[in-house]
Design a protein around this motif. Structure first.
Motif, mmCIF file in Angstrom:
data_model
loop_
_atom_site.group_PDB
_atom_site.id
_atom_site.type_symbol
_atom_site.label_atom_id
_atom_site.label_comp_id
_atom_site.label_asym_id
_atom_site.label_seq_id
_atom_site.Cartn_x
_atom_site.Cartn_y
_atom_site.Cartn_z
ATOM 1 N N PHE A 98 0.836 -1.209 0.000
ATOM 2 C CA PHE A 98 0.000 0.000 0.000
ATOM 3 C C PHE A 98 0.868 1.254 0.000
ATOM 4 C CE2 PHE A 98 -3.494 -2.733 1.644
ATOM 5 C CZ PHE A 98 -4.483 -2.339 0.751
ATOM 6 N N PHE A 99 1.906 1.256 0.841
ATOM 7 C CA PHE A 99 2.765 2.438 0.926
ATOM 8 C C PHE A 99 3.585 2.626 -0.349
ATOM 9 C CE2 PHE A 99 2.348 1.332 5.561
ATOM 10 C CZ PHE A 99 1.509 2.385 5.866
ATOM 11 N N ALA A 100 4.185 1.550 -0.847
ATOM 12 C CA ALA A 100 5.029 1.650 -2.040
ATOM 13 C C ALA A 100 4.221 2.060 -3.271
ATOM 14 C CB ALA A 100 5.740 0.322 -2.294
ATOM 15 N N ALA A 101 3.003 1.534 -3.395
ATOM 16 C CA ALA A 101 2.175 1.813 -4.572
ATOM 17 C C ALA A 101 1.636 3.238 -4.593
ATOM 18 C CB ALA A 101 1.021 0.818 -4.648
ATOM 19 N N SER A 102 1.777 3.949 -3.489
ATOM 20 C CA SER A 102 1.270 5.325 -3.437
ATOM 21 C C SER A 102 2.378 6.345 -3.178
ATOM 22 C CB SER A 102 0.190 5.449 -2.359
ATOM 23 O OG SER A 102 0.728 5.177 -1.077
ATOM 24 N N ALA A 103 3.619 5.901 -3.230
ATOM 25 C CA ALA A 103 4.744 6.788 -2.937
ATOM 26 C C ALA A 103 5.001 7.756 -4.087
ATOM 27 C CB ALA A 103 5.999 5.963 -2.662
ATOM 28 N N GLN A 109 -3.083 7.281 -8.426
ATOM 29 C CA GLN A 109 -3.457 5.890 -8.709
ATOM 30 C C GLN A 109 -2.262 5.007 -8.383
ATOM 31 O OE1 GLN A 109 -4.526 5.520 -12.804
ATOM 32 N NE2 GLN A 109 -2.635 6.399 -13.561
ATOM 33 N N PRO A 110 -2.490 3.714 -8.173
ATOM 34 C CA PRO A 110 -1.383 2.838 -7.773
ATOM 35 C C PRO A 110 -0.283 2.785 -8.833
ATOM 36 C CG PRO A 110 -3.497 1.732 -7.492
ATOM 37 C CD PRO A 110 -3.772 3.014 -8.213
ATOM 38 N N THR A 111 0.952 2.771 -8.347
ATOM 39 C CA THR A 111 2.091 2.570 -9.237
ATOM 40 C C THR A 111 2.304 1.070 -9.444
ATOM 41 O OG1 THR A 111 3.699 2.440 -7.436
ATOM 42 C CG2 THR A 111 3.178 4.658 -8.292
ATOM 43 N N LYS A 112 3.307 0.726 -10.225
ATOM 44 C CA LYS A 112 3.595 -0.695 -10.474
ATOM 45 C C LYS A 112 3.988 -1.445 -9.216
ATOM 46 C CE LYS A 112 4.832 -0.022 -15.263
ATOM 47 N NZ LYS A 112 5.862 -0.058 -16.295
ATOM 48 N N ALA A 113 4.356 -0.721 -8.179
ATOM 49 C CA ALA A 113 4.717 -1.353 -6.913
ATOM 50 C C ALA A 113 3.521 -2.044 -6.251
ATOM 51 C CB ALA A 113 5.325 -0.330 -5.967
ATOM 52 N N ILE A 114 2.353 -1.902 -6.828
ATOM 53 C CA ILE A 114 1.162 -2.589 -6.302
ATOM 54 C C ILE A 114 1.368 -4.106 -6.292
ATOM 55 C CG2 ILE A 114 -0.109 -2.778 -8.489
ATOM 56 C CD1 ILE A 114 -1.824 -1.705 -5.286
ATOM 57 N N VAL A 115 2.297 -4.572 -7.101
ATOM 58 C CA VAL A 115 2.595 -6.007 -7.141
ATOM 59 C C VAL A 115 3.013 -6.516 -5.761
ATOM 60 C CG1 VAL A 115 5.025 -5.829 -7.854
ATOM 61 C CG2 VAL A 115 3.678 -7.822 -8.495
ATOM 62 N N ILE A 116 3.642 -5.658 -4.956
ATOM 63 C CA ILE A 116 4.033 -6.050 -3.598
ATOM 64 C C ILE A 116 2.795 -6.400 -2.771
ATOM 65 C CG2 ILE A 116 5.184 -5.280 -1.473
ATOM 66 C CD1 ILE A 116 6.828 -3.353 -3.302
ATOM 67 N N LEU A 117 1.743 -5.613 -2.921
ATOM 68 C CA LEU A 117 0.480 -5.883 -2.232
ATOM 69 C C LEU A 117 -0.068 -7.247 -2.630
ATOM 70 C CD1 LEU A 117 -2.085 -5.033 -0.584
ATOM 71 C CD2 LEU A 117 -2.862 -3.921 -2.674
ATOM 72 N N TRP A 118 -0.035 -7.541 -3.924
ATOM 73 C CA TRP A 118 -0.580 -8.822 -4.403
ATOM 74 C C TRP A 118 0.274 -9.996 -3.940
ATOM 75 C CZ3 TRP A 118 -5.031 -7.368 -4.607
ATOM 76 C CH2 TRP A 118 -5.457 -6.251 -5.307
ATOM 77 N N LEU A 119 1.584 -9.802 -3.833
ATOM 78 C CA LEU A 119 2.435 -10.861 -3.275
ATOM 79 C C LEU A 119 2.064 -11.119 -1.813
ATOM 80 C CD1 LEU A 119 5.905 -9.867 -4.782
ATOM 81 C CD2 LEU A 119 4.505 -11.856 -5.396
ATOM 82 N N GLY A 120 1.761 -10.064 -1.093
ATOM 83 C CA GLY A 120 1.322 -10.211 0.291
ATOM 84 C C GLY A 120 -0.007 -10.941 0.397
#
Length: 138
Positions: A98-103, A109-120
């Motif tokens: 959540f934090f990385a995708a909005s940094a 809107q979410p950045t590509k770092a949203i993948v971290i959320l999905w891995l979680g």
């Protein structure tokens, strides 16, 4: 009087999780700055900050419970270690996602770092399923 006896693995992970609560508290303090308007953020970033903070607290708590439940299964070795770590890993990955995708500045809107959320989310699902099956078959 009987008391709860944890395996060494569960005791160590539970201790680390309890220590991590201090970082969640810091996040709560930072959230108070956000809601008071002291940290410039878009509405999207504020929503993701709230979600990241909430997921951290809830999933660390679930991770603590999972340590006790893991000791009630017949899992040992690599599977036992994996079960003890999947839900705590989800706490790190989902909240961090959540934090990385909005940094960044003015992110809406979410950045590509949203993948971290999905891995979680995958880690949480794998941990919950494995632990649930382990408890039902113990």
């Amino acid at each position: 009087m009987d008391h709860l006896v944890l395996s060494d693995a569960s005791r160590i992970v539970a201790g680390i999780l309890l220590l991590s609560i201090v970082t969640i508290e810091f996040g709560g303090w930072f959230m108070t700055k956000i809601v008071r308007g002291q940290v410039p953020m878009t509405d999207f970033q504020k929503a993701f900050a709230r979600a990241g903070h909430a997921h951290a607290g809830v999933l660390v708590t679930l991770g603590l419970i999972a340590q006790v439940l893991a000791d009630a299964t017949t899992f040992d070795g690599a599977v036992g270690r994996l079960v003890r770590l999947l839900i705590p890993a989800a706490a790190i990955l989902m909240s961090g996602g959540f934090f990385a995708a909005s940094a960044g500045r003015n992110v809406t809107q979410p950045t590509k770092a949203i993948v971290i959320l999905w891995l979680g989310a995958a880690s949480l699902a794998a941990g919950a399923l494995t632990l649930g099956i382990g408890l039902l078959t113990a």
